[in-house]
Design an enzyme around this catalytic site. Structure first.
Site, PDB file in Angstrom:
ATOM      1  N   GLU A 289     -27.531   0.540 -19.442  1.00 53.96           N
ATOM      2  CA  GLU A 289     -27.750   1.666 -18.491  1.00 53.96           C
ATOM      3  C   GLU A 289     -26.696   2.070 -17.687  1.00 53.96           C
ATOM      4  OE1 GLU A 289     -31.478   1.327 -15.954  1.00 53.96           O
ATOM      5  OE2 GLU A 289     -32.776   2.101 -17.562  1.00 53.96           O
ATOM      6  N   HIS A 310     -28.751 -17.019 -39.223  1.00 52.87           N
ATOM      7  CA  HIS A 310     -29.401 -16.935 -40.411  1.00 52.87           C
ATOM      8  C   HIS A 310     -30.017 -15.684 -40.930  1.00 52.87           C
ATOM      9  CE1 HIS A 310     -29.128 -21.599 -41.482  1.00 52.87           C
ATOM     10  NE2 HIS A 310     -29.011 -21.610 -39.955  1.00 52.87           N
ATOM     11  N   LYS A 424     -39.024  10.911 -21.530  1.00 54.04           N
ATOM     12  CA  LYS A 424     -39.835  11.112 -20.356  1.00 54.04           C
ATOM     13  C   LYS A 424     -40.500  12.673 -20.157  1.00 54.04           C
ATOM     14  CE  LYS A 424     -38.348   7.630 -17.371  1.00 54.04           C
ATOM     15  NZ  LYS A 424     -37.756   6.993 -15.983  1.00 54.04           N
TER      16      LYS A 424
HETATM   17  O1  LIG Z   1     -39.010   0.601 -11.174  1.00 51.99           O
HETATM   18  P1  LIG Z   1     -39.350   1.588 -11.876  1.00 51.99           P
HETATM   19  O2  LIG Z   1     -39.142   2.912 -10.946  1.00 51.99           O
HETATM   20  O3  LIG Z   1     -40.694   1.773 -12.539  1.00 51.99           O
HETATM   21  O4  LIG Z   1     -38.392   1.927 -12.929  1.00 51.99           O
HETATM   22  C1  LIG Z   1     -38.396   0.923 -13.999  1.00 51.99           C
HETATM   23  C2  LIG Z   1     -37.199   1.243 -14.869  1.00 51.99           C
HETATM   24  O5  LIG Z   1     -37.398   2.573 -15.390  1.00 51.99           O
HETATM   25  C3  LIG Z   1     -35.948   2.838 -15.324  1.00 51.99           C
HETATM   26  O6  LIG Z   1     -35.785   3.821 -14.230  1.00 51.99           O
HETATM   27  C4  LIG Z   1     -35.521   4.068 -16.687  1.00 51.99           C
HETATM   28  O7  LIG Z   1     -36.285   4.742 -16.689  1.00 51.99           O
HETATM   29  C5  LIG Z   1     -34.925   1.762 -15.099  1.00 51.99           C
HETATM   30  O8  LIG Z   1     -33.609   2.219 -14.575  1.00 51.99           O
HETATM   31  C6  LIG Z   1     -35.690   1.134 -14.271  1.00 51.99           C
HETATM   32  O9  LIG Z   1     -35.408  -0.250 -14.191  1.00 51.99           O
END
Ligand SMILES: O=P(O)(O)OC[C@H]1O[C@](O)(CO)[C@@H](O)[C@@H]1O
Length: 449
Positions: A289, A310, A424
């Site tokens: 990320e 393996h 999303k």
């Molecule tokens: O803590 P949150 O806001 O639920 O996000 C969880 C994860 O989702 C992300 O925002 C990615 O969508 C990550 O960067 C983060 O660690």
């Protein structure tokens, strides 16, 4: 006490010492940018001096809450995804007996189960079935407080906990770790009166393991968070050194960037200890990320050796030469087991009789390093004296600091993740989430074509 140590010797057949040396001023500049907070993503530098800023009072508060959960629960579900679960899982798995889940339960030592990191109906069905006769609690972890995977699991678990244990007990055994003000997880925690911990605004998810995001579940698992933080504090000092060759984070960042520039586009993080599997998963999010953006970035991958020798070993030995390896090597195992002698020697293994199993593992490690280097795979090695909280704390901070430097060397913003919004947006459009009407229409029209 010894510290973790980085050895880059086995990369020097692939990159020149001179080229590497040319990174010294650049790395120094990146470190200064981090310290002064003048670089990209500078709203998210709360992790930089986090270890040394953690107070005894804060740790005591976490330990007291952990104790409440330990006393009142046989099972604790940690609901979270990405940075809101991988760090806790990495440390808990590294520090737990591999067969703890099969062993008789000890009072006051709840089993930790992770949820909220997938949307699998089968996973959630099987989990809720398993919990039906269990005294369970939940730690709901989400910085945004709105992540679908986590929120969905939490709604199910909250209801089940209340139905099974009553509202009053549920209030005692549900804890929230979220933003101070924003998001549904905060609203619910405040309305229901849950004990809650704050994720600082300036610490992004993947850098949050040393906030309550990681520390609370780790403490609930009975793991020493004082030592974890102490190890991270030590690395905070070591990784502040301006001399690149005496600063493992700086040297790692420089070496991997030079390897990347020379065409090694994939980094494989390697362990020879299956307990480190989730540590590698944590690392993959941290680097993936942070660096994978603007059409750039080393692709972070991982393998568990010797298991994967393996399966993936063939590719690594003879596939496309676009990879390098970083081995996290644990010097001394926590237990001793000697290989027995056998009179008949039917399996022909008497040459190993009397040796520690780890000696065989270490020879597998050395043999693999030599073979892979011979096969054109540069090799970095991070040696860890032993697998305990202190050294895990060191490893965490070392990789975090290196990631910040490395991202700046690559000239990206290592502290955002705009790319993860794309799936999303589509998912919400497909599910007709209120507010996504236009996107819903557009995506349906696209699918009709
Ligand atoms: O803590 P949150 O806001 O639920 O996000 C969880 C994860 O989702 C992300 O925002 C990615 O969508 C990550 O960067 C983060 O660690």
């Amino acid at each position: 006490m010894e510290n973790i140590n980085l050895n880059i010797e086995k990369t020097l057949d692939f990159i020149s010492k001179e080229k590497l040396a040319s990174y010294e001023p650049k790395v120094k500049a990146c470190m200064e940018t981090l310290e002064k907070g003048t670089g990209l993503g500078n709203d998210f530098l709360g992790w930089l001096h986090l270890p040394s800023s953690i107070t005894k009072e804060h740790l005591d508060d976490l330990k007291a809450t952990a104790q409440t959960l330990r006393e009142n629960c046989d099972v604790v579900i940690v609901a979270g995804i990405g940075g809101s679960y991988l760090g806790a899982r990495a440390v808990i798995e590294a520090m737990s007996n591999s067969f703890a889940w099969l062993q008789e339960k000890k009072a006051g030592q709840p089993t930790i189960i992770f949820a909220g990191h997938n949307i699998s109906e089968d996973y959630l069905f099987e989990l809720t079935e398993f919990l039906k006769d269990k005294k369970f609690g939940v730690i709901n972890i989400s910085k945004s407080g709105t992540t679908t995977e986590t929120a969905l699991a939490f709604r199910l678990l909250k209801k089940q906990c209340e139905d099974q244990r009553g509202k009053e007990m549920a209030r005692k055994v549900i804890v929230a770790v979220t933003d101070a003000k924003k998001g549904a997880a905060r609203t619910t925690a405040d309305k229901e009166g849950y004990k809650s911990f704050i994720i600082p605004d300036n610490v992004g998810g993947r850098f949050s393991v040393l906030t309550p995001v990681g520390l609370l579940p780790i403490a609930v698992a009975g793991i020493d968070i004082d030592q974890l933080v102490a190890g991270a504090c030590e690395m905070e000092k070591v990784c502040a050194n301006e001399n690149m060759y005496e600063n493992p984070a700086a040297l790692y960042a420089a070496t991997r960037n030079e390897l990347y520039q020379s065409g090694k586009k994939i980094e494989i993080l390697v362990n020879f200890q299956p307990k480190l599997h989730y540590f590698m998963e944590w690392w993959k999010q941290l680097y993936g990320e942070s660096e994978g953006k603007d059409l750039k970035g080393i692709y972070p991958s991982s393998v568990d050796f010797s298991t994967d020798l393996h399966s993936m070993g063939q590719w690594i030995q003879q596939g496309e030469r676009s990879i390098f390896e970083t081995v996290v090597s644990v010097e001394t195992p926590s237990h001793e087991l000697h290989f027995p002698s056998d009179e008949e020697n039917l399996d022909g293994l008497n040459f190993l009789a009397g040796k520690r199993i780890d000696e065989v593992n270490k020879m597998a490690e050395l043999g693999t390093q030599l073979a892979h280097v011979d096969g054109g795979v540069p090799n970095l090695r991070v040696s860890v004296p032993s697998l305990n909280e202190y050294y895990l704390g060191q490893l965490i901070y070392f990789f975090e600091k290196a990631c910040g430097i490395s991202g700046y060397l690559l000239e990206v913003n290592p502290f955002n993740q705009p790319g993860v919004e794309a799936y999303k947006k589509n998912m919400f459009a497909l599910l007709n989430k209120p507010g996504y009407e236009k996107e819903s229409e557009a995506i349906r029209a696209r699918l009709k074509k």
